[in-house]
Design a protein around this motif. Structure first.
Motif, mmCIF file in Angstrom:
data_model
loop_
_atom_site.group_PDB
_atom_site.id
_atom_site.type_symbol
_atom_site.label_atom_id
_atom_site.label_comp_id
_atom_site.label_asym_id
_atom_site.label_seq_id
_atom_site.Cartn_x
_atom_site.Cartn_y
_atom_site.Cartn_z
ATOM 1 N N UNK A 1 -10.048 0.761 5.494
ATOM 2 C CA UNK A 1 -10.852 -0.318 6.127
ATOM 3 C C UNK A 1 -12.066 0.255 6.855
ATOM 4 N N UNK A 2 -11.841 1.408 7.558
ATOM 5 C CA UNK A 2 -12.937 2.040 8.290
ATOM 6 C C UNK A 2 -14.008 2.539 7.337
ATOM 7 N N UNK A 3 -13.574 3.149 6.210
ATOM 8 C CA UNK A 3 -14.563 3.617 5.217
ATOM 9 C C UNK A 3 -15.334 2.445 4.613
ATOM 10 N N UNK A 4 -14.641 1.349 4.403
ATOM 11 C CA UNK A 4 -15.291 0.159 3.863
ATOM 12 C C UNK A 4 -16.398 -0.333 4.784
ATOM 13 N N UNK A 5 -16.162 -0.279 6.098
ATOM 14 C CA UNK A 5 -17.157 -0.728 7.051
ATOM 15 C C UNK A 5 -18.324 0.249 7.118
ATOM 16 N N UNK A 6 -18.056 1.566 6.988
ATOM 17 C CA UNK A 6 -19.114 2.570 7.088
ATOM 18 C C UNK A 6 -20.080 2.521 5.915
ATOM 19 N N UNK A 7 -19.665 1.937 4.783
ATOM 20 C CA UNK A 7 -20.516 1.928 3.581
ATOM 21 C C UNK A 7 -21.657 0.903 3.647
ATOM 22 N N UNK A 8 -21.653 0.032 4.662
ATOM 23 C CA UNK A 8 -22.694 -1.011 4.716
ATOM 24 C C UNK A 8 -23.100 -1.287 6.159
ATOM 25 N N UNK A 10 -24.870 -3.841 6.945
ATOM 26 C CA UNK A 10 -24.714 -5.283 7.104
ATOM 27 C C UNK A 10 -23.332 -5.625 7.591
ATOM 28 N N UNK A 11 -22.311 -4.925 7.004
ATOM 29 C CA UNK A 11 -20.941 -5.212 7.426
ATOM 30 C C UNK A 11 -20.733 -4.797 8.880
ATOM 31 N N UNK A 12 -21.272 -3.613 9.255
ATOM 32 C CA UNK A 12 -21.133 -3.159 10.639
ATOM 33 C C UNK A 12 -21.802 -4.139 11.604
ATOM 34 N N UNK A 13 -23.009 -4.524 11.294
ATOM 35 C CA UNK A 13 -23.746 -5.437 12.180
ATOM 36 C C UNK A 13 -23.045 -6.797 12.256
ATOM 37 N N UNK A 14 -22.526 -7.287 11.115
ATOM 38 C CA UNK A 14 -21.836 -8.581 11.098
ATOM 39 C C UNK A 14 -20.556 -8.521 11.923
ATOM 40 N N UNK A 204 -24.358 -3.592 21.900
ATOM 41 C CA UNK A 204 -24.601 -3.834 20.475
ATOM 42 C C UNK A 204 -26.008 -3.386 20.081
ATOM 43 N N UNK A 205 -27.002 -3.681 20.956
ATOM 44 C CA UNK A 205 -28.377 -3.268 20.660
ATOM 45 C C UNK A 205 -28.479 -1.745 20.593
ATOM 46 N N UNK A 206 -27.817 -1.066 21.553
ATOM 47 C CA UNK A 206 -27.841 0.408 21.556
ATOM 48 C C UNK A 206 -27.226 0.956 20.291
ATOM 49 N N UNK A 207 -26.158 0.309 19.844
ATOM 50 C CA UNK A 207 -25.512 0.743 18.599
ATOM 51 C C UNK A 207 -26.450 0.606 17.410
ATOM 52 N N UNK A 208 -27.178 -0.552 17.354
ATOM 53 C CA UNK A 208 -28.104 -0.790 16.242
ATOM 54 C C UNK A 208 -29.244 0.227 16.266
ATOM 55 N N UNK A 209 -29.812 0.455 17.472
ATOM 56 C CA UNK A 209 -30.929 1.408 17.594
ATOM 57 C C UNK A 209 -30.483 2.807 17.172
ATOM 58 N N UNK A 210 -29.312 3.185 17.626
ATOM 59 C CA UNK A 210 -28.831 4.541 17.319
ATOM 60 C C UNK A 210 -28.536 4.711 15.844
ATOM 61 N N UNK A 211 -27.892 3.697 15.242
ATOM 62 C CA UNK A 211 -27.460 3.821 13.857
ATOM 63 C C UNK A 211 -28.553 3.496 12.843
ATOM 64 N N UNK A 212 -29.536 2.682 13.258
ATOM 65 C CA UNK A 212 -30.554 2.233 12.293
ATOM 66 C C UNK A 212 -31.951 2.675 12.718
#
Length: 949
Positions: A1-8, A10-14, A204-212
């Motif tokens: 499940x964790x690998x599935x989330x890491x592949x996208x 969009x899925x992480x943000x959703x 959540x914003x910090x997560x998006x900035x860091x990851x994207x």
């Protein structure tokens, strides 16, 4: 499940957003439920307290009212008060019952029991005793009953009720404060919850900035480095999402580009060498292309000049095209072409009008002479003007070319001149100029011939356009070759050119509704092969009635028919005149012969037979009427002839129109007592400047027509009013009426409506024509409106007089009869006038001789003198008038001329006050004399108003 989330991503943000939204919704829902629960609890408790407070207040009110009614009954012994007491007791019982159903404290229950017990005691024990005492009137007993302690109990109950009410108020205040405290607690909790939500959003914003954001920023920086050609250091990444895929793809792409760049650099160096070689070849080709384009453009301009020269017949268009095109071919800065004709027509380019006029003024003194002698073009060099140099400071030269344009016979017909600034004309350009000038010469010859032919054509067209007859020339097929304006207007076309070459079938249709026989005549004439003239007469009725005579003749050249000439003549006027002449002869013959026959017949009867006095009187009356009819007819002819020739004179003065109208109406009323003729005057003293006799003739004609053309009777109404500073007189009858189509011709002389009803009535057709002439001579207008079968209205308008000066028509009362002297050599007429004037109230002295009349007038000093001009065996009337005016004794005596001579203007100029032309009614003379003598005083002096022309 964790690998599935890491592949996208969009899925992480959703996932993050779903968790965050769910937490926000659940937290908000919990806070909302808690707040709603507290609010409902507060509302219930508050409503319970308010209900209790309200009921305790009602108990206190009803209890107090019950006691008040009891005291009122005791004091006033009123049964009404007693009834109200029991009603209040009933209401008190109902409120207590309602309060008992609520949840009560022990104190409240005790208070209810206490007030219930007292009420029972008061109603069942105390009040019956009071009722008995009141009925017995025992007031001492009532006072003792009141002192037994009931008042203290009542006060105690009221005090308790008041305490309970205050207690309810305190409880409500406490409940409100408790609810406000709870609301403050909920607000603090909501604020803390909101801060927590904001913290979650920040995470959540910090997560998006860091990851994207950071990875994308690194990729953007690498892209700029690649664009700038710098080396890029890539960092290994193990991300499985889109950012990882993009980073790996970008790294592979950059490495591939670096390899290909090295290959392309090598190829570019090889291509640069090839490009240098192609550049040299391209420059050579551009030079050749420029030369080719210049030659092509030059050929196109030459073709344009040749085309214009060969096709254009407009002189100014040709000159403009030559100047524009030739100057463009040879790159001239300015050019001018001048024709050596009478008008010196010219066209220019780059030259002002004043410069052109100056060149034309001086060219005959130099350029024209040289070109005419040498017959060759030449070029002059000169220093450029400042305007030609423009913004250049250095010295420059201009080159002026002058080229002759010659006819085939060597005559110089035009001059072409052009100027170049800073560039001379090359030899081959001069040769080309010579060739073009020769072509221009041929074209100008052609235009001169065309203009001459066109001028002749226009002259011929002007000649035939000014002919009154319509002229049409067609070819053998019937198409129009030439037509004049008269006939084109008949076809409804103003421009003659629009009809040229029009086929036979089309121009026939434009002639309108013509008879079929007319078309047959045209087709037969077109087929006719001889030079005989064929004629035809036809009529059309739309849009107006016209009568035409048309002549057709074939045109031959060298014994060959080339066309047919038609000449159409409008004979409508002549046709109408012929008809009017025929009708006039018929009418006049009838109008003259009928009364003459009556006169001759009755006179023959009176001469040959011995008739009774009554019969003779009847015959004489008939003879008089017919003679008067003849006189009126002859007078109408003479009046109309004088009016049309301009010889009619008018003795104008200020007249009261209604008085003149009334005279005419009175005359007709006597003659036609069965007709009602009324005058409606809406103007106070309407005066105009007019000739009274002519106004009487005008009104007599119109009223006579109104009676004559109303054979079935009916009223005649005359109205007088003012419209737009004009005096308007309208005469309306209820007779036959006039057809609308006949109204435009109504005032033409000899015109009579072609109708059997009117033919029976008769007439010459002159009356209305005379009326129109009289009205126009007085600067007025006359019009008619009519409805057939209902009658007609004739309306006249005259300018009002600026100053109203009345002329009376009857004498003031006088003790002595006025004296008159009549100078007349015809005894019969003199007797008739004397009888008429004697009956009017005058003393008349008759003289036949002029000399004797002068003596009589000087001795008698009459109030007026009537003089005939033509006197036998005596001096004429002109001499008598002259001598009367020279004599101080007689110069002021009014003179009335009575003569058969129509010289009214001369008589008035000699000093006569009035001029009557014989024959006239005898009563007219008496009327004129009365008007003249109206201001006479007893001493015999006559005061006349100043005449106004």
């Amino acid at each position: 499940m964790l690998n599935y989330m890491k592949q996208s991503l969009l899925r992480q943000f959703a996932f993050i957003m779903i968790i965050l939204v769910a937490f926000i919704i659940l937290g908000s829902l919990g806070l909302g439920v808690a707040f709603y629960s507290e609010q409902q609890t507060f509302i219930i408790e508050r409503d319970d307290l308010l209900d209790k407070q309200s009921k305790i207040t009602e108990i206190e009110e009803h209890f107090t009212e019950m006691l008040f009614r009891g005291r009122g009954y005791t004091a006033f012994q009123s049964e009404t008060e007693l009834e109200q007491l029991y009603i209040e007791a009933k209401k008190l019982e109902q409120v207590i019952t309602s309060l008992e159903m609520s949840e009560l404290t022990s104190e409240e229950a005790y208070f209810i029991k206490e007030i219930t017990d007292f009420t029972f005691y008061y109603l069942n024990e105390l009040m019956p005793q009071r009722i008995v005492l009141v009925e017995a009137g025992d007031y001492d007993g009532l006072r003792d009953l009141s002192e037994q302690g009931s008042t203290a109990a009542i006060n105690q109950i009221l005090s308790t009720a008041h305490d309970f009410a205050n207690e309810m108020d305190e409880k409500l205040i406490m409940k409100n404060e408790e609810f406000i405290n709870k609301l403050n607690q909920v607000s603090i909790i909501f604020l803390l919850y909101l801060l927590f939500v904001l913290a979650c959003i920040g995470f959540a914003i910090r997560k998006v900035v860091k990851e994207i954001g950071y990875p994308l920023q690194a990729l953007s920086k690498a892209t700029l480095q690649v664009k700038a050609g710098e080396h890029v250091n890539f960092v290994e990444t193990d991300r499985q999402d889109e950012i990882g895929t993009l980073s790996k793809s970008f790294e592979e792409m950059v490495r591939s580009l670096q390899v290909k760049e090295e290959e392309l650099t090598a190829q570019n160096e090889e291509l640069m060498a090839q490009q240098d070689e192609l550049t040299g070849q391209q420059e050579q080709l551009q030079d050749l292309l420029y030369i080719s384009e210049s030659q092509k453009k030059k050929l196109e301009l030459n073709n344009q000049v040749i085309s214009t020269l060969s096709t254009t017949l407009n002189k100014h268009e040709l000159l403009q095209e030559i100047v524009t095109t030739v100057s463009e071919i040879f790159h001239c800065d300015k050019a001018m072409l001048v024709l050596l004709n009478e008008n010196r027509d010219y066209e220019v380019i780059g030259v002002s009008s004043s410069q052109a006029e100056n060149f034309i003024h001086w060219m005959d003194n130099g350029v024209t002479i040289k070109l005419g002698q040498t017959k060759k073009l030449f070029v002059t060099k000169r220093e450029s003007h400042l305007a030609e140099q423009g913004y250049h400071d250095e010295r420059s030269f201009s080159y002026d070319l002058f080229a002759p344009i010659m006819r085939a016979d060597g005559e110089l017909i035009a001059i072409y001149t052009a100027t170049r600034v800073g560039q001379s004309f090359l030899p081959h350009e001069l040769d080309e100029h010579t060739m073009i000038m020769n072509q221009i010469s041929l074209s100008l010859d052609k235009i001169f011939l065309y203009e001459e032919a066109e001028q002749n054509r226009l002259l011929n067209q002007d000649i035939i356009d000014n002919v009154n007859e319509g002229i049409l020339l067609v070819d053998n097929s019937g198409s129009i070759i030439q037509i004049n304006r008269v006939l084109s207007q008949v076809m409804g076309i103003d421009s003659v050119s629009h009809l040229l070459q029009l086929p036979f079938e089309e121009w026939i249709g434009k002639l309108g509704n013509v008879p079929e026989e007319f078309i047959h005549f045209l087709t037969d004439t077109l087929r006719h092969q001889t030079d005989a003239v064929m004629t035809y007469r036809y009529e059309i009725s739309h849009p107006k009635h016209h009568v035409f005579d048309i002549y057709g003749q074939a045109i031959f050249r060298n014994d060959e028919k080339i066309g047919t000439l038609f000449v159409q003549r409008d004979i409508t006027v002549e046709h109408e005149i012929d008809q009017m002449k025929s009708e006039l002869v018929s009418t006049v013959s009838h109008e003259l012969r009928t009364p003459l026959a009556s006169i001759l017949g009755f006179t023959e009867l009176m001469i040959t037979k011995n008739l009774k006095q009554e019969r003779q009187a009847k015959y004489l009356e008939t003879i008089h009427k017919e003679a008067k009819r003849l006189t009126n007819l002859i007078n109408d002819f003479l009046d109309l002839q004088r009016m049309e020739s301009g010889n009619q004179t008018y003795q104008k003065e200020s007249l009261q129109v209604v008085h003149v109208l009334q005279q005419v109406v009175d005359l007709f009323q006597v003659q036609h007592p069965d007709r009602k003729i009324s005058i409606k005057n809406e103007v106070k003293e309407p005066y105009i400047i007019a000739d009274e006799e002519k106004l009487i003739q005008l009104f007599t004609n119109l009223i006579s027509n109104a009676i004559k053309f109303s054979p079935n009777g009916g009223n005649i109404d005359i109205s007088v009013d003012v419209v737009n500073s004009q005096l308007r007189i309208a005469i309306h009858d209820e007779g036959l009426g006039i057809p609308r189509s006949e109204i435009p011709n109504l005032f033409q002389k000899f015109y009579r409506i072609d109708n059997s009803d009117r033919r029976k009535i008769g007439g010459t057709g002159l009356g209305l024509a005379i009326c129109k002439e009289i009205v126009q001579a007085h600067h007025g207008t006359i019009s008619v409106s009519s409805e057939q079968g209902k009658g007609s209205t004739f309306t006249m308008q005259f300018p009002l007089a600026k100053e109203d000066r009345p002329i009376a028509n009857e004498l003031d009362s006088m003790s002595d009869l006025p004296k008159l002297v009549i100078l007349e050599d015809d005894n019969s007429l003199a007797m008739l006038l004397k009888e008429q004037l004697n009956e009017t109230g005058f003393h008349v002295i008759h003289e036949k001789d002029g000399e004797q009349a002068l003596k009589t007038i000087e001795q008698a000093k009459p109030d007026a003198v009537v003089i005939d001009i033509m006197l036998q065996n005596s001096i004429d009337g002109w001499s008598v008038i002259e001598k009367l005016k020279e004599n101080p004794v007689t110069k002021d005596i009014p003179i009335i001329v009575s003569s058969a001579l129509d010289e009214k203007e001369r008589g008035l100029g000699a000093g006569a006050k009035h001029y009557l032309t014989k024959p006239y009614p005898p009563n007219q003379l008496s009327t004129v004399i009365l008007q003249t003598l109206v201001t006479r005083k007893k001493d015999g002096k006559i005061l006349l108003p100043k005449e106004t022309e």
